[in-house]
Design a protein around this motif. Structure first.
Motif, PDB file in Angstrom:
ATOM      1  N   HIS A 144       0.855  -1.188   0.000  1.00  0.00           N
ATOM      2  CA  HIS A 144       0.000   0.000   0.000  1.00  0.00           C
ATOM      3  C   HIS A 144       0.889   1.235   0.000  1.00  0.00           C
ATOM      4  O   HIS A 144       2.088   1.163   0.284  1.00  0.00           O
ATOM      5  CB  HIS A 144      -0.932   0.008   1.218  1.00  0.00           C
ATOM      6  N   LYS A 145       0.307   2.362  -0.325  1.00  0.00           N
ATOM      7  CA  LYS A 145       1.075   3.606  -0.369  1.00  0.00           C
ATOM      8  C   LYS A 145       0.159   4.797  -0.130  1.00  0.00           C
ATOM      9  O   LYS A 145      -1.060   4.731  -0.334  1.00  0.00           O
ATOM     10  CB  LYS A 145       1.773   3.764  -1.724  1.00  0.00           C
ATOM     11  N   GLY A 146       0.776   5.902   0.308  1.00  0.00           N
ATOM     12  CA  GLY A 146       0.029   7.127   0.474  1.00  0.00           C
ATOM     13  C   GLY A 146      -0.245   7.790  -0.871  1.00  0.00           C
ATOM     14  O   GLY A 146       0.457   7.554  -1.856  1.00  0.00           O
ATOM     15  N   VAL A 147      -1.276   8.604  -0.890  1.00  0.00           N
ATOM     16  CA  VAL A 147      -1.598   9.421  -2.064  1.00  0.00           C
ATOM     17  C   VAL A 147      -1.251  10.865  -1.705  1.00  0.00           C
ATOM     18  O   VAL A 147      -1.561  11.325  -0.596  1.00  0.00           O
ATOM     19  CB  VAL A 147      -3.093   9.295  -2.426  1.00  0.00           C
ATOM     20  N   PRO A 148      -0.574  11.605  -2.572  1.00  0.00           N
ATOM     21  CA  PRO A 148      -0.149  12.973  -2.225  1.00  0.00           C
ATOM     22  C   PRO A 148      -1.305  13.850  -1.775  1.00  0.00           C
ATOM     23  O   PRO A 148      -2.398  13.817  -2.354  1.00  0.00           O
ATOM     24  CB  PRO A 148       0.463  13.486  -3.537  1.00  0.00           C
ATOM     25  N   ASN A 149      -1.049  14.611  -0.724  1.00  0.00           N
ATOM     26  CA  ASN A 149      -1.996  15.602  -0.246  1.00  0.00           C
ATOM     27  C   ASN A 149      -1.722  16.890  -1.016  1.00  0.00           C
ATOM     28  O   ASN A 149      -0.783  17.627  -0.706  1.00  0.00           O
ATOM     29  CB  ASN A 149      -1.804  15.802   1.261  1.00  0.00           C
ATOM     30  N   THR A 150      -2.504  17.153  -2.031  1.00  0.00           N
ATOM     31  CA  THR A 150      -2.282  18.316  -2.900  1.00  0.00           C
ATOM     32  C   THR A 150      -3.149  19.516  -2.523  1.00  0.00           C
ATOM     33  O   THR A 150      -3.146  20.527  -3.215  1.00  0.00           O
ATOM     34  CB  THR A 150      -2.560  17.951  -4.373  1.00  0.00           C
ATOM     35  N   GLY A 151      -3.885  19.390  -1.425  1.00  0.00           N
ATOM     36  CA  GLY A 151      -4.767  20.475  -1.018  1.00  0.00           C
ATOM     37  C   GLY A 151      -4.053  21.503  -0.163  1.00  0.00           C
ATOM     38  O   GLY A 151      -2.879  21.815  -0.388  1.00  0.00           O
ATOM     39  N   THR A 152      -4.756  22.009   0.854  1.00  0.00           N
ATOM     40  CA  THR A 152      -4.198  23.047   1.724  1.00  0.00           C
ATOM     41  C   THR A 152      -4.306  22.672   3.201  1.00  0.00           C
ATOM     42  O   THR A 152      -3.836  23.426   4.061  1.00  0.00           O
ATOM     43  CB  THR A 152      -4.937  24.376   1.508  1.00  0.00           C
ATOM     44  N   ARG A 153      -4.886  21.504   3.511  1.00  0.00           N
ATOM     45  CA  ARG A 153      -5.194  21.133   4.892  1.00  0.00           C
ATOM     46  C   ARG A 153      -4.298  19.991   5.363  1.00  0.00           C
ATOM     47  O   ARG A 153      -3.865  19.148   4.571  1.00  0.00           O
ATOM     48  CB  ARG A 153      -6.660  20.702   5.002  1.00  0.00           C
ATOM     49  N   LEU A 154      -4.036  19.959   6.670  1.00  0.00           N
ATOM     50  CA  LEU A 154      -3.361  18.821   7.273  1.00  0.00           C
ATOM     51  C   LEU A 154      -4.264  17.593   7.183  1.00  0.00           C
ATOM     52  O   LEU A 154      -5.470  17.676   7.426  1.00  0.00           O
ATOM     53  CB  LEU A 154      -3.048  19.093   8.747  1.00  0.00           C
ATOM     54  N   ARG A 155      -3.677  16.462   6.816  1.00  0.00           N
ATOM     55  CA  ARG A 155      -4.432  15.196   6.805  1.00  0.00           C
ATOM     56  C   ARG A 155      -3.983  14.367   8.000  1.00  0.00           C
ATOM     57  O   ARG A 155      -2.802  14.064   8.150  1.00  0.00           O
ATOM     58  CB  ARG A 155      -4.175  14.420   5.517  1.00  0.00           C
TER      59      ARG A 155
END
Length: 336
Positions: free
Chosen positions: A217-228
């Motif tokens: 499994h892998k993470g998907v890039p957080n391309t927004g503006t908020r902390l995930r």
């Protein structure tokens, strides 16, 4: 990309859940956990994030608007200090004991379940794609029995721009894949691209993704503006062996005594695993040693992808000469 195969309507059918886990290596359940419980924990974490400068000033706490000037990542000291302030929250440790999760696991394994004490919290800054968690197996850091299951629990809605997690469906049936050093959590990446086996979709608060320790499994890039923010909780049958490190806090520079010292109640959560007689098996460090030696050689040649591995050696390795070499190489990378 194909979406996850939803198993929501089968949460009471242990036989069907078992079949799906054996076939696909994961179960995706919509709305398994109460959203209000997750929101309460998220807001507690965000208070720490705000005090740490991770959230933009003069923005609503619940919006979790990231201050990119304060970017940091595990295992950097700045990150780990703030992470500990989140980690001592008793509601975090209570979350993995929720009967919605443990009951589901008991139904499809047919046995009593132990939640691993080593629960993990993740805070992912946006717009830092190079530090997105690379494709990997959880088995390498967990070990014990291969039949350990991770519950990935997002603390908020995770729309497409915030990323999330991808699963290589069926990848658990092929053992441990070859890997190389990489940026991001774990400091290594599976080298097999795994073709069109990847599945994913947005998450809603309360959704849970369960997967086998050998599932890539892998993470998907957080391309927004908020902390995930998300939680990794691990589970196994009580009758299976466990590696001793899974009984320790995630950040092993702190002890359970230090964590519990901040609690005024929740006595039932303290040392709960000691009430169980379990077989322990020694940790096989050869996977991480292979990663480390590869990283040291690649770092000599200036490979920036070794940075996360070098940081892990400096923070966690028991060999002082190895730590010194990694520190020298990291400083060389930083100055180039």
């Amino acid at each position: 990309m194909k979406p996850f195969l939803s198993s929501t309507r089968f949460i009471e059918d242990g036989a069907e859940l078992s079949l799906r886990m054996k076939r696909d290596g994961y179960l995706f359940i919509r709305g398994l956990l109460p959203a209000d419980v997750l929101e309460e924990l998220r807001l507690k974490f965000l208070e720490v994030a705000r005090d740490s400068g991770w959230i933009k000033e003069n923005t609503p706490l619940a919006d979790a608007m990231a201050n990119l000037e304060s970017f940091c990542v595990e295992p950097e000291r700045e990150y780990m200090e703030k992470y500990f302030a989140m980690y001592v929250t008793p509601e975090l440790h209570a979350l993995q004991h929720r009967p919605e999760i443990t009951g589901l696991l008991e139904r499809f394994t047919g046995d009593s379940i132990l939640p691993h004490p080593r629960i993990i919290g993740r805070t992912i800054f946006p717009q830092k794609e190079s530090f997105t968690t690379p494709p990997h197996h959880d088995f390498i850091p967990i070990q014990g029995t291969p039949d350990t299951y991770t519950a990935w629990i997002p603390l908020s809605d995770v729309p497409a721009e915030m990323g999330g997690l991808q699963i290589a469906s069926g990848s658990h049936r092929s053992g441990v894949y070859n890997f190389r050093p990489a940026l991001g959590a774990g400091g290594l990446a599976v080298t097999d691209p795994l073709g069109d086996n990847w599945v994913s979709n947005p998450f809603r608060q309360g959704d849970v993704l369960l997967f086998h320790s050998l599932t890539v499994h892998k993470g998907v890039p957080n391309t927004g503006t908020r902390l995930r923010m998300s939680i990794d909780a691990r589970y196994q049958k009580i009758t299976d062996p466990i590696a001793p490190a899974s009984l320790l806090p995630h950040d092993q520079s702190h002890t359970w005594e230090e964590i519990y010292a901040t609690w005024s109640n929740h006595r039932e959560l303290k040392y709960y695993w000691k009430k169980r007689e379990m077989e322990t098996v020694e940790y096989d460090n050869s996977y991480h040693e292979k990663r480390d030696q590869m990283a040291l050689v690649l770092a000599e040649n200036g490979d920036p992808a070794t940075r996360s591995t070098l940081q892990r050696i400096i923070a966690r390795d028991s060999d002082p000469a190895k730590r010194k070499r990694a520190q020298t190489l990291l400083e060389r990378l930083d100055s180039s």
